[in-house]
Motif scaffolding. Structure first.
Motif, PDB file in Angstrom:
ATOM      1  N   TRP A   1       0.946  -1.289   0.064  1.00 44.19           N
ATOM      2  CA  TRP A   1       0.177   0.078  -0.070  1.00 44.19           C
ATOM      3  C   TRP A   1       0.947   1.139   0.026  1.00 44.19           C
ATOM      4  CZ3 TRP A   1      -5.205   0.712  -0.587  1.00 44.19           C
ATOM      5  CH2 TRP A   1      -5.442   1.986  -0.347  1.00 44.19           C
ATOM      6  N   ARG A   2       0.873   1.981  -1.073  1.00 43.64           N
ATOM      7  CA  ARG A   2       1.734   3.197  -1.523  1.00 43.64           C
ATOM      8  C   ARG A   2       0.867   4.348  -1.340  1.00 43.64           C
ATOM      9  NH1 ARG A   2       6.730   0.824  -3.020  1.00 43.64           N
ATOM     10  NH2 ARG A   2       7.284  -0.440  -1.055  1.00 43.64           N
ATOM     11  N   GLN A   3       1.201   5.519  -1.297  1.00 43.36           N
ATOM     12  CA  GLN A   3       0.765   7.123  -1.500  1.00 43.36           C
ATOM     13  C   GLN A   3       1.870   7.813  -2.265  1.00 43.36           C
ATOM     14  OE1 GLN A   3      -1.399   8.409   1.895  1.00 43.36           O
ATOM     15  NE2 GLN A   3      -0.976  10.348   1.252  1.00 43.36           N
TER      16      GLN A   3
ATOM     17  N   PHE B   1      -2.341   9.930  -5.516  1.00 42.34           N
ATOM     18  CA  PHE B   1      -2.705   8.467  -5.577  1.00 42.34           C
ATOM     19  C   PHE B   1      -2.433   7.784  -4.208  1.00 42.34           C
ATOM     20  CE2 PHE B   1      -0.388   4.171  -5.706  1.00 42.34           C
ATOM     21  CZ  PHE B   1      -1.565   3.473  -6.326  1.00 42.34           C
ATOM     22  N   ALA B   2      -3.288   6.936  -3.947  1.00 43.13           N
ATOM     23  CA  ALA B   2      -3.089   5.915  -2.706  1.00 43.13           C
ATOM     24  C   ALA B   2      -3.676   4.463  -3.146  1.00 43.13           C
ATOM     25  CB  ALA B   2      -3.791   6.494  -1.573  1.00 43.13           C
ATOM     26  N   GLY B   3      -2.819   3.664  -3.125  1.00 42.92           N
ATOM     27  CA  GLY B   3      -3.363   2.096  -3.422  1.00 42.92           C
ATOM     28  C   GLY B   3      -2.311   1.292  -3.478  1.00 42.92           C
ATOM     29  N   LEU B   4      -2.489  -0.039  -4.136  1.00 45.83           N
ATOM     30  CA  LEU B   4      -1.367  -1.150  -4.040  1.00 45.83           C
ATOM     31  C   LEU B   4      -0.771  -0.868  -5.334  1.00 45.83           C
ATOM     32  CD1 LEU B   4      -4.187  -3.848  -2.946  1.00 45.83           C
ATOM     33  CD2 LEU B   4      -2.304  -2.965  -1.683  1.00 45.83           C
ATOM     34  N   VAL B   5       0.520  -1.008  -5.158  1.00 46.30           N
ATOM     35  CA  VAL B   5       1.669  -1.183  -6.012  1.00 46.30           C
ATOM     36  C   VAL B   5       2.013  -2.507  -5.979  1.00 46.30           C
ATOM     37  CG1 VAL B   5       1.680   1.208  -6.536  1.00 46.30           C
ATOM     38  CG2 VAL B   5       3.334  -0.322  -4.784  1.00 46.30           C
ATOM     39  N   SER B   6       2.934  -2.939  -7.235  1.00 46.11           N
ATOM     40  CA  SER B   6       3.407  -4.309  -6.953  1.00 46.11           C
ATOM     41  C   SER B   6       4.623  -4.429  -7.778  1.00 46.11           C
ATOM     42  CB  SER B   6       2.601  -5.459  -7.287  1.00 46.11           C
ATOM     43  OG  SER B   6       3.027  -6.848  -7.031  1.00 46.11           O
ATOM     44  N   GLU B   7       5.493  -5.533  -7.856  1.00 53.64           N
ATOM     45  CA  GLU B   7       6.559  -5.734  -8.430  1.00 53.64           C
ATOM     46  C   GLU B   7       6.278  -7.116  -9.346  1.00 53.64           C
ATOM     47  OE1 GLU B   7       9.946  -6.115  -6.407  1.00 53.64           O
ATOM     48  OE2 GLU B   7      10.055  -4.072  -5.721  1.00 53.64           O
ATOM     49  N   PRO B   8       6.917  -7.173 -10.768  1.00 52.68           N
ATOM     50  CA  PRO B   8       6.643  -8.391 -11.581  1.00 52.68           C
ATOM     51  C   PRO B   8       7.310  -9.180 -10.742  1.00 52.68           C
ATOM     52  CG  PRO B   8       7.374  -6.479 -13.047  1.00 52.68           C
ATOM     53  CD  PRO B   8       7.603  -6.186 -11.631  1.00 52.68           C
ATOM     54  N   VAL B   9       6.550 -10.689 -10.929  1.00 52.86           N
ATOM     55  CA  VAL B   9       7.285 -11.905 -10.317  1.00 52.86           C
ATOM     56  C   VAL B   9       7.557 -12.632 -11.804  1.00 52.86           C
ATOM     57  CG1 VAL B   9       6.746 -13.829  -9.245  1.00 52.86           C
ATOM     58  CG2 VAL B   9       6.004 -11.521  -8.312  1.00 52.86           C
TER      59      VAL B   9
ATOM     60  N   GLU C   1      10.266   5.270  -0.186  1.00 51.58           N
ATOM     61  CA  GLU C   1      10.799   6.610   0.041  1.00 51.58           C
ATOM     62  C   GLU C   1       9.596   7.902  -0.230  1.00 51.58           C
ATOM     63  OE1 GLU C   1      12.413   4.552  -1.743  1.00 51.58           O
ATOM     64  OE2 GLU C   1      13.990   3.689  -0.092  1.00 51.58           O
ATOM     65  N   GLU C   2       9.190   7.607  -1.457  1.00 51.72           N
ATOM     66  CA  GLU C   2       8.393   8.776  -1.822  1.00 51.72           C
ATOM     67  C   GLU C   2       6.800   8.594  -1.010  1.00 51.72           C
ATOM     68  OE1 GLU C   2       5.630   9.991  -5.968  1.00 51.72           O
ATOM     69  OE2 GLU C   2       7.180   8.286  -5.974  1.00 51.72           O
ATOM     70  N   SER C   3       6.524   7.378  -0.928  1.00 52.93           N
ATOM     71  CA  SER C   3       5.252   7.060  -0.013  1.00 52.93           C
ATOM     72  C   SER C   3       5.519   7.567   1.316  1.00 52.93           C
ATOM     73  CB  SER C   3       5.045   5.570  -0.073  1.00 52.93           C
ATOM     74  OG  SER C   3       3.882   5.330   0.737  1.00 52.93           O
ATOM     75  N   LYS C   4       6.523   7.283   1.850  1.00 56.04           N
ATOM     76  CA  LYS C   4       6.806   7.675   3.330  1.00 56.04           C
ATOM     77  C   LYS C   4       6.854   9.316   3.546  1.00 56.04           C
ATOM     78  CE  LYS C   4      10.153   7.260   7.065  1.00 56.04           C
ATOM     79  NZ  LYS C   4      11.559   6.562   7.592  1.00 56.04           N
ATOM     80  N   LEU C   5       7.373  10.068   2.439  1.00 55.08           N
ATOM     81  CA  LEU C   5       7.498  11.262   2.629  1.00 55.08           C
ATOM     82  C   LEU C   5       5.957  11.884   2.195  1.00 55.08           C
ATOM     83  CD1 LEU C   5      10.805  12.235   0.339  1.00 55.08           C
ATOM     84  CD2 LEU C   5      10.240  12.610   3.010  1.00 55.08           C
TER      85      LEU C   5
ATOM     86  N   GLU D   1       4.002  14.370   4.836  1.00 55.40           N
ATOM     87  CA  GLU D   1       3.663  15.822   4.689  1.00 55.40           C
ATOM     88  C   GLU D   1       2.119  15.914   4.794  1.00 55.40           C
ATOM     89  OE1 GLU D   1       4.716  16.544   0.552  1.00 55.40           O
ATOM     90  OE2 GLU D   1       6.762  16.626   0.918  1.00 55.40           O
ATOM     91  N   GLU D   2       1.429  14.912   4.525  1.00 54.83           N
ATOM     92  CA  GLU D   2      -0.213  14.994   4.730  1.00 54.83           C
ATOM     93  C   GLU D   2      -0.325  15.082   6.160  1.00 54.83           C
ATOM     94  OE1 GLU D   2      -2.895  11.637   4.237  1.00 54.83           O
ATOM     95  OE2 GLU D   2      -3.247  12.710   2.335  1.00 54.83           O
TER      96      GLU D   2
END
Length: 341
Positions: A127-129, A134-142, A219-223, A227-228
């Motif tokens: 779960w990233r923001q 944008f806020a939602g699920l992101v993934s990586e190719p397997v 890192e982007e999600s954490k920042l 901030e929010e």
């Protein structure tokens, strides 16, 4: 009739803060439910391990938002080789207090089969923001180690993995000219051409393992979250908050973000990947026993229909001899033991 907040004393920020409060409650419910359910899921795993074909039978009764993506070739492989399926909230497992309970890992365990060498395929969704809203699920190719000539995705999964690795190797850049078009790399062009040439409905369920979604780093999600949270803290304390862009600029940026999303979708081999992940995590996984019982009931009905079918044929022959009209046979869903579709 359209309502305008300009005519009231309520601000968009107040509504957003209230909505965030509801989100926090829902997130906390997931956290608590996961902790309370873990012993039950462990007990269920012990029991279903003793039931032959439990998970293949559960998938046979999969909800429509999952079932529609399972092709006949996928079904044959899943029915013959799937040994186990499990869902975990891996961030909670690592950190019960601070881990995000909305992040999920979905794990498939397979027996030896003719299509790939892997015994385990696990896909994680974080779960990233992002700062753009944008806020939602992101993934990586397997990656899947396909055997020669047995790739059900026809090379799509390998191409999207190559594009993702290429993207991850270079830092994310912010361009001053938001309207400037970004040229596709050679690997991206190859992936887009492959997607364009793939017929509708021809993509295997296993292409789901290639879902990426928005490219948002941890890192982007954490920042963005920090901030929010700081803005909400200031508003609650009555402190001044830096004025955001006006509505016209926000609308313009939203349109540009939609265009960016369309471009990202052009390189997405399974656009509904996050929806399928939630269908598995929030429906199929907790409701597995229910779906298994449905499969048993369906199998029993099919056997009864088969037996009554013989009697119906005898009755129809008698009716034909007596000049009666033929009646159409009822159509039933195939047995859970047979291939799908």
């Amino acid at each position: 009739m359209a309502a305008s907040l300009e005519e009231t004393t309520v601000s968009y920020e107040e509504l957003e803060d209230l909505e965030h409060g509801f989100d926090e409650v829902e997130t906390e419910i997931i956290r608590q439910q996961y902790a309370l359910s873990k012993p039950l899921y462990a007990k269920r795993a012990e029991l279903v391990a003793k039931i032959p074909n439990f998970w293949p039978l559960v998938l046979e009764q999969a909800p429509m938002d999952l079932d529609e993506y399972i092709q006949p070739s996928d079904s044959a492989l899943l029915l013959s080789s799937l040994k186990s399926l499990s869902v975990s909230r891996f961030e909670l497992d690592a950190d019960e207090k601070n881990g995000d309970p909305r992040s999920v890992a979905i794990r498939f365990e397979f027996a030896e089969n003719e299509h790939f060498e892997d015994k385990v395929l696990e896909k994680k969704f974080w779960w990233r923001q992002s700062k753009d809203g944008f806020a939602g699920l992101v993934s990586e190719p397997v990656e899947i180690k396909w055997k020669e000539g047995k790739d059900l995705t026809d090379g799509l999964l390998g191409l999207v993995k190559a594009v993702y690795d290429e993207q991850r190797a270079k830092p994310k850049q912010e361009t001053k000219d938001k309207k400037a078009k970004v040229e596709l790399t050679e690997k991206q062009k190859a992936l887009k051409e492959k997607i364009d040439n793939t017929g509708m409905g021809g993509v295997s369920f296993f292409a789901w393992f290639g879902y990426v979604g928005h490219y948002v780093t941890a890192e982007e999600s954490k920042l963005a979250i920090q901030e929010e949270a700081e803005e909400r803290r200031k508003r609650k304390a009555g402190e001044a908050v830096a004025k955001k862009e006006d509505e016209d600029e926000k609308m313009e940026d939203a349109d540009e973000e939609d265009e960016d999303d369309d471009e990202d979708d052009d390189l997405e081999i399974f656009p509904a990947g996050d929806e399928v992940a939630m269908a598995i995590a929030d429906d199929l996984w907790p409701g597995a026993l229910k779906y298994f019982i449905q499969a048993q009931e369906q199998d029993s009905l099919s056997e009864l229909d088969f037996e009554s079918g013989d009697e119906d044929e005898d009755d129809e022959e008698d009716e034909e001899e007596e000049g009666g009209n033929d009646r159409p046979h009822k159509k039933h869903k195939g047995s859970a033991h047979s291939s799908k579709h």
